[in-house]
Write a protein that holds these residues in place. Sequence first.
Motif, PDB file in Angstrom:
ATOM      1  N   LEU A 179     -16.885 105.067 124.489  1.00 34.82           N
ATOM      2  CA  LEU A 179     -15.802 104.914 125.472  1.00 34.82           C
ATOM      3  C   LEU A 179     -16.386 104.665 126.852  1.00 34.82           C
ATOM      4  O   LEU A 179     -17.518 105.006 127.142  1.00 34.82           O
ATOM      5  CB  LEU A 179     -14.956 106.194 125.529  1.00 34.82           C
ATOM      6  N   LYS A 180     -15.539 104.089 127.729  1.00 37.02           N
ATOM      7  CA  LYS A 180     -15.962 103.916 129.107  1.00 37.02           C
ATOM      8  C   LYS A 180     -15.680 105.166 129.925  1.00 37.02           C
ATOM      9  O   LYS A 180     -16.384 105.457 130.888  1.00 37.02           O
ATOM     10  CB  LYS A 180     -15.246 102.720 129.736  1.00 37.02           C
ATOM     11  N   GLU A 181     -14.633 105.846 129.576  1.00 31.70           N
ATOM     12  CA  GLU A 181     -14.282 107.060 130.323  1.00 31.70           C
ATOM     13  C   GLU A 181     -13.604 108.097 129.418  1.00 31.70           C
ATOM     14  O   GLU A 181     -13.320 107.820 128.258  1.00 31.70           O
ATOM     15  CB  GLU A 181     -13.391 106.721 131.527  1.00 31.70           C
ATOM     16  N   ALA A 182     -13.352 109.284 129.977  1.00 29.55           N
ATOM     17  CA  ALA A 182     -12.919 110.414 129.158  1.00 29.55           C
ATOM     18  C   ALA A 182     -11.419 110.450 128.903  1.00 29.55           C
ATOM     19  O   ALA A 182     -10.908 111.412 128.325  1.00 29.55           O
ATOM     20  CB  ALA A 182     -13.366 111.723 129.823  1.00 29.55           C
ATOM     21  N   VAL A 183     -10.711 109.413 129.336  1.00 24.05           N
ATOM     22  CA  VAL A 183      -9.288 109.349 128.993  1.00 24.05           C
ATOM     23  C   VAL A 183      -8.908 107.918 128.662  1.00 24.05           C
ATOM     24  O   VAL A 183      -9.448 106.971 129.234  1.00 24.05           O
ATOM     25  CB  VAL A 183      -8.393 109.895 130.152  1.00 24.05           C
ATOM     26  N   ILE A 184      -8.038 107.774 127.680  1.00 18.43           N
ATOM     27  CA  ILE A 184      -7.452 106.478 127.338  1.00 18.43           C
ATOM     28  C   ILE A 184      -5.967 106.585 127.678  1.00 18.43           C
ATOM     29  O   ILE A 184      -5.313 107.559 127.298  1.00 18.43           O
ATOM     30  CB  ILE A 184      -7.571 106.183 125.823  1.00 18.43           C
ATOM     31  N   THR A 185      -5.447 105.607 128.407  1.00 15.45           N
ATOM     32  CA  THR A 185      -4.028 105.644 128.764  1.00 15.45           C
ATOM     33  C   THR A 185      -3.340 104.358 128.349  1.00 15.45           C
ATOM     34  O   THR A 185      -3.993 103.320 128.184  1.00 15.45           O
ATOM     35  CB  THR A 185      -3.846 105.811 130.285  1.00 15.45           C
ATOM     36  N   GLY A 186      -2.033 104.448 128.206  1.00 17.49           N
ATOM     37  CA  GLY A 186      -1.280 103.262 127.852  1.00 17.49           C
ATOM     38  C   GLY A 186       0.142 103.582 127.494  1.00 17.49           C
ATOM     39  O   GLY A 186       0.567 104.734 127.594  1.00 17.49           O
ATOM     40  N   GLU A 187       0.874 102.559 127.096  1.00 17.37           N
ATOM     41  CA  GLU A 187       2.235 102.826 126.639  1.00 17.37           C
ATOM     42  C   GLU A 187       2.343 102.520 125.157  1.00 17.37           C
ATOM     43  O   GLU A 187       1.545 101.757 124.606  1.00 17.37           O
ATOM     44  CB  GLU A 187       3.268 102.032 127.434  1.00 17.37           C
ATOM     45  N   CYS A 188       3.307 103.139 124.502  1.00 11.39           N
ATOM     46  CA  CYS A 188       3.496 102.915 123.069  1.00 11.39           C
ATOM     47  C   CYS A 188       4.888 103.377 122.683  1.00 11.39           C
ATOM     48  O   CYS A 188       5.656 103.836 123.518  1.00 11.39           O
ATOM     49  CB  CYS A 188       2.446 103.686 122.277  1.00 11.39           C
ATOM     50  N   GLU A 189       5.177 103.247 121.397  1.00 11.15           N
ATOM     51  CA  GLU A 189       6.410 103.858 120.896  1.00 11.15           C
ATOM     52  C   GLU A 189       6.050 105.030 120.000  1.00 11.15           C
ATOM     53  O   GLU A 189       5.058 104.995 119.272  1.00 11.15           O
ATOM     54  CB  GLU A 189       7.244 102.819 120.145  1.00 11.15           C
ATOM     55  N   ILE A 190       6.845 106.087 120.102  1.00 11.42           N
ATOM     56  CA  ILE A 190       6.651 107.258 119.252  1.00 11.42           C
ATOM     57  C   ILE A 190       7.951 107.452 118.490  1.00 11.42           C
ATOM     58  O   ILE A 190       8.977 107.784 119.082  1.00 11.42           O
ATOM     59  CB  ILE A 190       6.333 108.504 120.107  1.00 11.42           C
ATOM     60  N   GLU A 191       7.927 107.147 117.220  1.00 16.82           N
ATOM     61  CA  GLU A 191       9.154 107.126 116.426  1.00 16.82           C
ATOM     62  C   GLU A 191      10.221 106.284 117.131  1.00 16.82           C
ATOM     63  O   GLU A 191      11.385 106.665 117.234  1.00 16.82           O
ATOM     64  CB  GLU A 191       9.670 108.547 116.189  1.00 16.82           C
ATOM     65  N   GLY A 192       9.761 105.164 117.652  1.00 14.87           N
ATOM     66  CA  GLY A 192      10.694 104.245 118.296  1.00 14.87           C
ATOM     67  C   GLY A 192      11.003 104.543 119.749  1.00 14.87           C
ATOM     68  O   GLY A 192      11.688 103.762 120.415  1.00 14.87           O
ATOM     69  N   GLU A 193      10.529 105.694 120.273  1.00 13.27           N
ATOM     70  CA  GLU A 193      10.793 106.036 121.677  1.00 13.27           C
ATOM     71  C   GLU A 193       9.660 105.524 122.560  1.00 13.27           C
ATOM     72  O   GLU A 193       8.518 105.974 122.428  1.00 13.27           O
ATOM     73  CB  GLU A 193      10.897 107.565 121.835  1.00 13.27           C
ATOM     74  N   ARG A 194       9.970 104.645 123.479  1.00 18.43           N
ATOM     75  CA  ARG A 194       8.959 104.100 124.369  1.00 18.43           C
ATOM     76  C   ARG A 194       8.427 105.200 125.286  1.00 18.43           C
ATOM     77  O   ARG A 194       9.203 105.919 125.904  1.00 18.43           O
ATOM     78  CB  ARG A 194       9.565 102.960 125.198  1.00 18.43           C
ATOM     79  N   SER A 195       7.127 105.348 125.324  1.00 16.34           N
ATOM     80  CA  SER A 195       6.522 106.465 126.052  1.00 16.34           C
ATOM     81  C   SER A 195       5.206 106.048 126.698  1.00 16.34           C
ATOM     82  O   SER A 195       4.559 105.105 126.270  1.00 16.34           O
ATOM     83  CB  SER A 195       6.217 107.620 125.092  1.00 16.34           C
ATOM     84  N   CYS A 196       4.818 106.804 127.720  1.00 11.89           N
ATOM     85  CA  CYS A 196       3.504 106.662 128.319  1.00 11.89           C
ATOM     86  C   CYS A 196       2.607 107.767 127.772  1.00 11.89           C
ATOM     87  O   CYS A 196       2.980 108.936 127.805  1.00 11.89           O
ATOM     88  CB  CYS A 196       3.599 106.799 129.835  1.00 11.89           C
ATOM     89  N   VAL A 197       1.438 107.384 127.270  1.00 11.56           N
ATOM     90  CA  VAL A 197       0.570 108.368 126.636  1.00 11.56           C
ATOM     91  C   VAL A 197      -0.842 108.284 127.204  1.00 11.56           C
ATOM     92  O   VAL A 197      -1.389 107.203 127.394  1.00 11.56           O
ATOM     93  CB  VAL A 197       0.505 108.152 125.109  1.00 11.56           C
ATOM     94  N   GLY A 198      -1.403 109.460 127.507  1.00  8.64           N
ATOM     95  CA  GLY A 198      -2.809 109.540 127.864  1.00  8.64           C
ATOM     96  C   GLY A 198      -3.485 110.550 126.962  1.00  8.64           C
ATOM     97  O   GLY A 198      -2.939 111.617 126.707  1.00  8.64           O
ATOM     98  N   ALA A 199      -4.667 110.200 126.456  1.00 12.51           N
ATOM     99  CA  ALA A 199      -5.387 111.134 125.598  1.00 12.51           C
ATOM    100  C   ALA A 199      -6.816 111.273 126.102  1.00 12.51           C
ATOM    101  O   ALA A 199      -7.496 110.273 126.359  1.00 12.51           O
ATOM    102  CB  ALA A 199      -5.375 110.657 124.143  1.00 12.51           C
ATOM    103  N   MET A 200      -7.244 112.520 126.271  1.00 12.34           N
ATOM    104  CA  MET A 200      -8.607 112.757 126.733  1.00 12.34           C
ATOM    105  C   MET A 200      -9.553 112.862 125.538  1.00 12.34           C
ATOM    106  O   MET A 200      -9.134 113.167 124.425  1.00 12.34           O
ATOM    107  CB  MET A 200      -8.669 114.040 127.560  1.00 12.34           C
TER     108      MET A 200
END
Lengths: 314, 314, 321, 321
Positions: B112-133
């Motif tokens: 990885l380039k850094e300790a968090v990956i961020t982006g948008e996605c759908e979660i069970e069809g719900e559009r959401s912003c997600v960041g994972a460390m």
Amino acid sequence: MDLKEWFANRKKKPPVEEVKLPLATDEYCALWKQCFQCRELLYTSVLIQNQHVCPKCQYHFRIGAWERIQQLADTGTFKEFDAGLVSSDPLNFQDTDTYVNRQKEASRKSGLKEAVITGECEIEGERSCVGAMDFGHFGGSMGSVVGEKIVRLTEFALEHRLPLILVSSSGGARMQEGIFSLMQLAKTSSALKDLSDAGLMYISILSEPTYGGVTASFAMLGDIIIAEPGARIGFAGRRVIEQTIRQKLPADFQTAEYLLKHGQVDMVVARTDLKMKLAYLIKFHAGPGVADLNSEAPTNPVGERESDRKPVTR
Amino acid sequence: MDLKEWFANRKKKPPVEEVKLPLATDEYCALWKQCFQCRELLYTSVLIQNQHVCPKCQYHFRIGAWERIQQLADTGTFKEFDAGLVSSDPLNFQDTDTYVNRQKEASRKSGLKEAVITGECEIEGERSCVGAMDFGHFGGSMGSVVGEKIVRLTEFALEHRLPLILVSSSGGARMQEGIFSLMQLAKTSSALKDLSDAGLMYISILSEPTYGGVTASFAMLGDIIIAEPGARIGFAGRRVIEQTIRQKLPADFQTAEYLLKHGQVDMVVARTDLKMKLAYLIKFHAGPGVADLNSEAPTNPVGERESDRKPVTR
Amino acid sequence: MTDKKPVPLEFEQPLQMLAQQIEALENQLQDQPELADDIDRLQEQYEKLRRSLYSNLDPRDHLQIARHPQRPYSRDYFERWDENWVELHGDRKGMDDPAMVTGLVDLGPYRVVVVGTQKGRSLRDKQQCNFGMPQPEGYRKALRLFKHAEKFGLPIITIIDTPGAYPGMAAEEHNQAEAIAVNLFELAGLKVPVVAIVTGEGGSGGALAVGVANKVLMLEHSVYSVISPEGCASILWRANDKVAEACRAMKMTAKEIKELGVIDEVIPEPLGGAHHDYDVSAANTKKAIIKQLDNLTKMSGADVRADIQKKFRQIGAFVED
Amino acid sequence: MTDKKPVPLEFEQPLQMLAQQIEALENQLQDQPELADDIDRLQEQYEKLRRSLYSNLDPRDHLQIARHPQRPYSRDYFERWDENWVELHGDRKGMDDPAMVTGLVDLGPYRVVVVGTQKGRSLRDKQQCNFGMPQPEGYRKALRLFKHAEKFGLPIITIIDTPGAYPGMAAEEHNQAEAIAVNLFELAGLKVPVVAIVTGEGGSGGALAVGVANKVLMLEHSVYSVISPEGCASILWRANDKVAEACRAMKMTAKEIKELGVIDEVIPEPLGGAHHDYDVSAANTKKAIIKQLDNLTKMSGADVRADIQKKFRQIGAFVED
Ligand SMILES: [Zn+2]
Ligand SMILES: [Zn+2]
């Protein structure tokens, strides 16, 4: 003697058992009065001169609502509100005696119609709304009239944008008005929410004793909370707690000083300093208020002293 | 085996000493993996199938940011943000090695380039912003890039009125960026304040381990806070506390379950249930929001389901 | 709980004796078919007695039903209102008080935040829940959820079944008076509707701390009072055997408090009390809540706040010279 | 404190030796008047050495001055800014943390709310103040005062001199991470201006919990860092004797942090450090605060909030492909 010394001395003495307030009428008759704490015999006139604080040990005697107002208000400035409000008997309540009779007896003893006196006055020149409770009337209990008078006072403060000061002294809610008394907790707290959201100042003063429904409503909602030295303050009574937890509580449990240590009051202030302290706090907080903060550009810079403001002194 | 049983069993085992995350690249190479808790040898493919949760004892293995996103996002919906953001070296930091070299080494190990990956996605069809460390990259430490990516994600959520989900796993602030790292606590918290005041939803997910500056900023600011079973979460590290107070801490100290008992998290959710739970919570809170409450008459009655809203299911 | 036989209360003794007689006769019915008529007559009598008993309850009888150990508690309602309800935990500051249960419930037409006191069912539960007496941290947990609800525009439903706040040393040290007062203060300023239901005991300030609502409902046999009747008897009568008198004097039953204009609605219970049928009790309360929300959710946030302020502003009984 | 002689630090040894020589000669001056010239020359040398010493301090020397046991603490400033300042106590929920001092100060042109960490002077004080490490309740007390200030439109002045939050069991149980995080969150949303001054040690999240401000100032010899240099040395060098290296590597002095653009102003100290003259230190800080408030109070509440958000939004060092 300063507060620390006084308190240190006080600790050396055996804890004072349940202090009974002498009847206000008798008090004025008596020439002499014995200090509950140091046992010194005091001239009543000297005691009154010293705001009912023992000159020897700084013990704070309980005082009535009118004494309190006289101590706080600039001479001749107090105007009473709602003097004509009296309790009805919504439940036709009767225990070993009727509520109606108990009310009469309470008034005979206290010389008051109800357990709180409200009105407006000036405190070192600062126009304020003041309510003072009287433990000598029906144990300072809060029924419909106490609730209504406090709410009307709060509404007046809101309308005229004045600081509100309530001096509590109460055993709690008045049982004889049942659920009506309980609802006064919500009623007074609700009025204070409106006051607070308007950016106005409410100072709560807790005096010996403040318990139950009064503590669990307006008494604990002050922007600043001041307790008098030695005052006992709590929700549940000491005896009830001891029975519940089956152990002795520390001697200073629920005293003003104990509450200070446990973060429940902002300060403990001797009665003889109270008026000046109140005036200082009122002046300190007399500013543009929250309303200006929401405007695009405040007319008064926040926190800045207006040039024509009276100097802040204590 | 349910959670309680699993936890009871876990207690019987000697406390697991400092668990090292195997390198992500190695992990995929290895056919077998031994459970850190029950010592069972597990097929790596079975383990991945079960979202890196031991099928025997429910031990939750640490997972990387990409695994996390793959587990939460509906297939093919994730769009990464700010993939090109990389750390500079503002302090020219050097300890026994240079920060620049340590960054290279971290990237080599984590991919990885850094300790968090961020982006948008759908979660069970719900559009959401997600960041994972990713703890596997530089101990999941927060420097300028982690702060910036999280703030940009939060700003995107605010602009598009989307729910925000952050999955934390971090040893704390990144020392090598000194005061810049500390300021990321303020920077991320400040962005979340704006998001919150706009009535938008932020769910914080705490995974093994979450410590220091990350816990003391965005990780503890969720409208709802979810911890993974067994995850260790705190501000100060266990060893530092033991050295300071000179006594042994309870075995379950700072575990997710301990935090639940001490009122610090809303719930502990097994990884295998996490996606459905998240989707449910997002749907539940998708309402008119606080903006409508300030209008004279809300267009949508508060709390009422819109007729065309998707049904809430788990 | 509904599968367990309801444990009879003291005042239900005559009813129970009759039931035992009927059972005895029924056991003999196969051998003595001529008993059928007697049984029918007794059954009739039983039903009559039952109806008469429950329509002429003394306030203290209501208190007993309200305190029945099988009385449905907050969790029993939440589970039945929404089998997928999500519990949320903790005050975020060190404690998750089990005596205050909070979470998210989908009522069908409305998604709501629920907050309820909890007495505990098993002995262990009871102890953990401190017999339904929340700690200051419990009230603060409730407040956290009130704010959560307001942020997301979710109505709040509270369930009240508590003897009151706990008279303990730590509770005083942690300022339970303030915890209660702040809840009264904050509830009165919310921009989302609140519906409170007294389902069992509504005891003093500890009950009111989750009871400042746009609409306050009471179950038929629930009680609501400024002090426990035991406390009232011991202070005013200085006698522990005057509890029944205290119950009568304080006017603490749902019917009386409704007549005093302090609450908005009395929700009927299954005959004999809510513990005779959890499902019906849950359905009744759910129906009552939805009816209230149908009106309350039509109001703007500002109106909701004005409504709750006005409601409590009016309560009081006094004479003005 | 100012009446006590400043205790010299390690790096001040040469200076002290020179001072002792001068003193010895002065004692002989009456008997040997010819020494006057030598004394003058030594005095000159002393002043030169002193200036050179303090203008060439190593980061670790700054750390030592910042941690000097006679360093003025929050109360020393508050008392000197306003001899009638009013202390306010408590979090209202069970604790009054002595490591966090809060109150009302009249600065002359402005009335302000002050919030500062406190290390304690006597051994007993130090223990009570936990050596300047607040408990979660201390941060929450600060938050109560922040909200108080906002309600009444009073600017907030904070003083930072803390090794950080306390690594204790109760502090973790009471969720100090949340206490700190919530302060960062709430400070960023205030509509009154905040000015923070690092007067001694600015240690980690515990410092930042009262340090999210429109303007952040640092005293000349104060330090501000993401972790204590001891912690940094032990983690990165795995050696306790690398503290000086850690100090250098982290760039924790006022001058360095100002150059990094993270703070707004460096306030000069009396030569030798703030503990050499409390009154001058108080006057310098007061002047710096008033200068900042002169600008900040011209802004609207919304602008104050936008300003603080923008300030921290910008901090960070990265490269974008
Ligand atoms: Zn005396
Ligand atoms: Zn396993």
